[in-house]
Design a protein around this motif. Structure first.
Motif, PDB file in Angstrom:
ATOM      1  N   GLY A   1       0.717 -15.438  21.895  1.00  0.00           N
ATOM      2  CA  GLY A   1       2.110 -15.019  21.913  1.00  0.00           C
ATOM      3  C   GLY A   1       2.262 -13.573  21.536  1.00  0.00           C
ATOM      4  N   GLN A   2       3.455 -13.100  21.639  1.00  0.00           N
ATOM      5  CA  GLN A   2       3.744 -11.708  21.327  1.00  0.00           C
ATOM      6  C   GLN A   2       4.318 -11.622  19.916  1.00  0.00           C
ATOM      7  OE1 GLN A   2       4.374  -9.351  25.134  1.00  0.00           O
ATOM      8  NE2 GLN A   2       6.111 -10.769  25.146  1.00  0.00           N
ATOM      9  N   ASN A   3       3.885 -10.610  19.190  1.00  0.00           N
ATOM     10  CA  ASN A   3       4.277 -10.528  17.791  1.00  0.00           C
ATOM     11  C   ASN A   3       4.271  -9.090  17.312  1.00  0.00           C
ATOM     12  OD1 ASN A   3       4.933 -12.036  15.351  1.00  0.00           O
ATOM     13  ND2 ASN A   3       3.028 -11.194  14.566  1.00  0.00           N
ATOM     14  N   ILE A   4       5.277  -8.761  16.520  1.00  0.00           N
ATOM     15  CA  ILE A   4       5.375  -7.454  15.868  1.00  0.00           C
ATOM     16  C   ILE A   4       5.517  -7.710  14.379  1.00  0.00           C
ATOM     17  CG2 ILE A   4       6.636  -5.289  15.696  1.00  0.00           C
ATOM     18  CD1 ILE A   4       5.705  -5.611  18.473  1.00  0.00           C
ATOM     19  N   ASP A   5       4.651  -7.108  13.566  1.00  0.00           N
ATOM     20  CA  ASP A   5       4.708  -7.288  12.118  1.00  0.00           C
ATOM     21  C   ASP A   5       4.986  -5.964  11.423  1.00  0.00           C
ATOM     22  OD1 ASP A   5       2.149  -9.769  12.274  1.00  0.00           O
ATOM     23  OD2 ASP A   5       4.269 -10.057  11.793  1.00  0.00           O
ATOM     24  N   GLN A   6       5.925  -5.996  10.505  1.00  0.00           N
ATOM     25  CA  GLN A   6       6.209  -4.848   9.661  1.00  0.00           C
ATOM     26  C   GLN A   6       6.707  -5.357   8.326  1.00  0.00           C
ATOM     27  OE1 GLN A   6       9.887  -3.767  12.621  1.00  0.00           O
ATOM     28  NE2 GLN A   6       9.645  -2.414  10.880  1.00  0.00           N
ATOM     29  N   PRO A   7       6.546  -4.562   7.253  1.00  0.00           N
ATOM     30  CA  PRO A   7       6.979  -5.052   5.938  1.00  0.00           C
ATOM     31  C   PRO A   7       8.486  -5.282   5.913  1.00  0.00           C
ATOM     32  CG  PRO A   7       6.320  -2.742   5.836  1.00  0.00           C
ATOM     33  CD  PRO A   7       5.926  -3.237   7.184  1.00  0.00           C
ATOM     34  N   THR A   8       8.897  -6.257   5.120  1.00  0.00           N
ATOM     35  CA  THR A   8      10.311  -6.602   5.037  1.00  0.00           C
ATOM     36  C   THR A   8      11.125  -5.525   4.332  1.00  0.00           C
ATOM     37  OG1 THR A   8       9.746  -8.928   4.999  1.00  0.00           O
ATOM     38  CG2 THR A   8      11.957  -8.340   4.242  1.00  0.00           C
ATOM     39  N   GLU A   9      10.568  -4.986   3.253  1.00  0.00           N
ATOM     40  CA  GLU A   9      11.321  -4.025   2.444  1.00  0.00           C
ATOM     41  C   GLU A   9      10.375  -3.054   1.764  1.00  0.00           C
ATOM     42  OE1 GLU A   9      14.751  -5.595   0.134  1.00  0.00           O
ATOM     43  OE2 GLU A   9      13.778  -4.659  -1.587  1.00  0.00           O
ATOM     44  N   MET A  10      10.814  -1.814   1.627  1.00  0.00           N
ATOM     45  CA  MET A  10      10.061  -0.801   0.904  1.00  0.00           C
ATOM     46  C   MET A  10      11.029   0.014   0.069  1.00  0.00           C
ATOM     47  SD  MET A  10       7.370   0.510   3.821  1.00  0.00           S
ATOM     48  CE  MET A  10       6.366   1.407   2.634  1.00  0.00           C
ATOM     49  N   THR A  11      10.536   0.539  -1.031  1.00  0.00           N
ATOM     50  CA  THR A  11      11.330   1.393  -1.917  1.00  0.00           C
ATOM     51  C   THR A  11      10.605   2.714  -2.101  1.00  0.00           C
ATOM     52  OG1 THR A  11      12.215  -0.534  -3.065  1.00  0.00           O
ATOM     53  CG2 THR A  11      12.429   1.582  -4.159  1.00  0.00           C
ATOM     54  N   ALA A  12      11.361   3.808  -2.058  1.00  0.00           N
ATOM     55  CA  ALA A  12      10.772   5.131  -2.249  1.00  0.00           C
ATOM     56  C   ALA A  12      11.772   6.005  -2.999  1.00  0.00           C
ATOM     57  CB  ALA A  12      10.415   5.748  -0.907  1.00  0.00           C
ATOM     58  N   THR A  13      11.279   7.147  -3.464  1.00  0.00           N
ATOM     59  CA  THR A  13      12.097   8.062  -4.266  1.00  0.00           C
ATOM     60  C   THR A  13      12.568   9.240  -3.409  1.00  0.00           C
ATOM     61  OG1 THR A  13      10.834   7.447  -6.220  1.00  0.00           O
ATOM     62  CG2 THR A  13      12.139   9.466  -6.362  1.00  0.00           C
ATOM     63  N   GLU A  14      13.759   9.672  -3.663  1.00  0.00           N
ATOM     64  CA  GLU A  14      14.311  10.840  -2.980  1.00  0.00           C
ATOM     65  C   GLU A  14      13.358  12.026  -3.101  1.00  0.00           C
ATOM     66  OE1 GLU A  14      18.024  12.070  -4.644  1.00  0.00           O
ATOM     67  OE2 GLU A  14      18.671  13.083  -2.811  1.00  0.00           O
ATOM     68  N   GLY A  15      13.102  12.695  -1.969  1.00  0.00           N
ATOM     69  CA  GLY A  15      12.204  13.838  -1.962  1.00  0.00           C
ATOM     70  C   GLY A  15      10.756  13.490  -1.675  1.00  0.00           C
ATOM     71  N   ALA A  16      10.419  12.226  -1.749  1.00  0.00           N
ATOM     72  CA  ALA A  16       9.027  11.787  -1.552  1.00  0.00           C
ATOM     73  C   ALA A  16       8.738  11.540  -0.069  1.00  0.00           C
ATOM     74  CB  ALA A  16       8.775  10.523  -2.372  1.00  0.00           C
ATOM     75  N   ASN A  21       4.468   0.824   8.190  1.00  0.00           N
ATOM     76  CA  ASN A  21       3.457   0.366   9.144  1.00  0.00           C
ATOM     77  C   ASN A  21       3.993  -0.708  10.078  1.00  0.00           C
ATOM     78  OD1 ASN A  21       1.459   2.045   8.000  1.00  0.00           O
ATOM     79  ND2 ASN A  21       1.048   0.509   6.429  1.00  0.00           N
ATOM     80  N   CYS A  22       3.390  -0.772  11.244  1.00  0.00           N
ATOM     81  CA  CYS A  22       3.757  -1.770  12.250  1.00  0.00           C
ATOM     82  C   CYS A  22       2.495  -2.162  13.018  1.00  0.00           C
ATOM     83  CB  CYS A  22       4.806  -1.195  13.198  1.00  0.00           C
ATOM     84  SG  CYS A  22       5.162  -2.210  14.661  1.00  0.00           S
ATOM     85  N   THR A  23       2.229  -3.452  13.105  1.00  0.00           N
ATOM     86  CA  THR A  23       1.137  -3.931  13.944  1.00  0.00           C
ATOM     87  C   THR A  23       1.727  -4.802  15.043  1.00  0.00           C
ATOM     88  OG1 THR A  23       0.737  -5.841  12.513  1.00  0.00           O
ATOM     89  CG2 THR A  23      -0.567  -3.866  12.101  1.00  0.00           C
ATOM     90  N   TYR A  24       1.088  -4.768  16.195  1.00  0.00           N
ATOM     91  CA  TYR A  24       1.662  -5.488  17.330  1.00  0.00           C
ATOM     92  C   TYR A  24       0.589  -6.208  18.132  1.00  0.00           C
ATOM     93  CZ  TYR A  24       0.067  -1.479  20.089  1.00  0.00           C
ATOM     94  OH  TYR A  24      -0.703  -0.493  20.692  1.00  0.00           O
ATOM     95  N   GLN A  25       1.025  -7.314  18.735  1.00  0.00           N
ATOM     96  CA  GLN A  25       0.214  -8.048  19.705  1.00  0.00           C
ATOM     97  C   GLN A  25       1.153  -8.393  20.844  1.00  0.00           C
ATOM     98  OE1 GLN A  25      -1.151 -11.253  16.992  1.00  0.00           O
ATOM     99  NE2 GLN A  25      -3.217 -10.747  17.677  1.00  0.00           N
ATOM    100  N   THR A  26       0.924  -7.792  21.992  1.00  0.00           N
ATOM    101  CA  THR A  26       1.822  -8.028  23.128  1.00  0.00           C
ATOM    102  C   THR A  26       1.021  -8.226  24.409  1.00  0.00           C
ATOM    103  OG1 THR A  26       2.037  -5.647  23.472  1.00  0.00           O
ATOM    104  CG2 THR A  26       3.751  -6.725  22.165  1.00  0.00           C
ATOM    105  N   SER A  27       1.687  -8.781  25.399  1.00  0.00           N
ATOM    106  CA  SER A  27       1.090  -8.928  26.727  1.00  0.00           C
ATOM    107  C   SER A  27       1.241  -7.608  27.448  1.00  0.00           C
ATOM    108  CB  SER A  27       1.800 -10.049  27.493  1.00  0.00           C
ATOM    109  OG  SER A  27       1.725 -11.264  26.789  1.00  0.00           O
ATOM    110  N   GLY A  28       0.216  -6.804  27.405  1.00  0.00           N
ATOM    111  CA  GLY A  28       0.292  -5.472  27.986  1.00  0.00           C
ATOM    112  C   GLY A  28       0.987  -4.503  27.036  1.00  0.00           C
ATOM    113  N   PHE A  29       0.910  -3.249  27.351  1.00  0.00           N
ATOM    114  CA  PHE A  29       1.506  -2.221  26.483  1.00  0.00           C
ATOM    115  C   PHE A  29       2.028  -1.069  27.346  1.00  0.00           C
ATOM    116  CE2 PHE A  29       2.203   0.045  22.633  1.00  0.00           C
ATOM    117  CZ  PHE A  29       1.962   1.384  22.918  1.00  0.00           C
TER     118      PHE A  29
END
Lengths: 109, 113
Positions: A1-16, A21-29
């Motif tokens: 099957g086709q699938n795209i994975d990325q983290p649900t939530e991230m936290t960072a600081t202003e100025g940083a 990240n994103c990983t994918y498995q698809t039928s063709g690209f």
């Protein structure tokens, strides 16, 4: 099957710097897209990669490795207005977009 | 109009009622799409149209129908709404396979009670 994975939530600081990240498995690209979506609003186009390597556009850069089925979005000099969800989408062999669930980025002062 | 216009912005609908979500674009894009977006899930394609006069089914077409009588308009109809159709609906368009991707409308928030 086709699938795209990325983290649900991230936290960072202003100025940083933050890397989403994103990983994918698809039928063709036929290209990988990043979109930004502020809460309650429509997604807006950020970047497109079809060849391996880094595409830079101001504070935002996007990287693609087709052999690894991997991409990342790099945001530099973070600003409070960058708080949003970031959606990774891959275009398959039928030129349809397959979407990840999005990464909610929280920026703290 | 600049881009894509969706109407209504939001709607509360009784289960079993019929509802049409409207979508109009002024960019003369050939391809148009309807997505639904639910918390924790990616955008899911309901129906699409590659050009006026043609339509196709996406990932979650059941309970929905579309028509594409001309280039600009792409209405989405729920024949008999059910609570599981509560969602945010986005219409989008693209010009072929250009790298710029899709342009989205501002969305319709639909609640079926």
């Amino acid at each position: 099957g086709q699938n795209i994975d990325q983290p649900t939530e991230m936290t960072a600081t202003e100025g940083a710097i933050v890397q989403i990240n994103c990983t994918y498995q698809t039928s063709g690209f036929n290209g990988l897209f990043w979109y930004q979506q502020h809460a309650g609003e429509a997604p807006t186009f950020l970047s497109y990669n079809v060849l391996d390597g880094l595409e830079e556009k101001g504070r935002f850069s996007s990287f693609l490795s087709r052999s690894k089925g991997y991409s990342y979005l790099l945001l530099k000099e973070l600003q409070m207005k960058d708080s949003a969800s970031y959606l990774c989408a891959c275009r398959d062999s039928n030129y349809q977009l397959i979407w990840g669930a999005g990464t909610k980025l929280i920026i703290k002062p | 109009i600049a881009g894509i216009t969706q109407a209504p912005t939001s709607q509360i609908l009784a289960a079993g009622r019929r509802m049409t979500l409207r979508c109009t674009q002024d960019m003369r894009h050939n391809a148009m799409y309807w997505y639904r977006q639910d918390l924790g899930l990616g955008l899911r394609l309901i129906h699409y149209s590659n050009t006026a006069g043609t339509t196709g089914k996406g990932e979650v077409p059941d309970g929905y129908s579309v028509s594409r009588a001309n280039t600009d308009d792409f209405p989405l109809t729920l024949a008999s709404a059910v609570p599981s159709q509560t969602s945010v609906y986005f219409c989008a368009s693209s010009e072929g396979h250009e790298p710029g991707g899709y342009t989205f409308g501002s969305g319709t928030r639909l609640t079926v009670v």
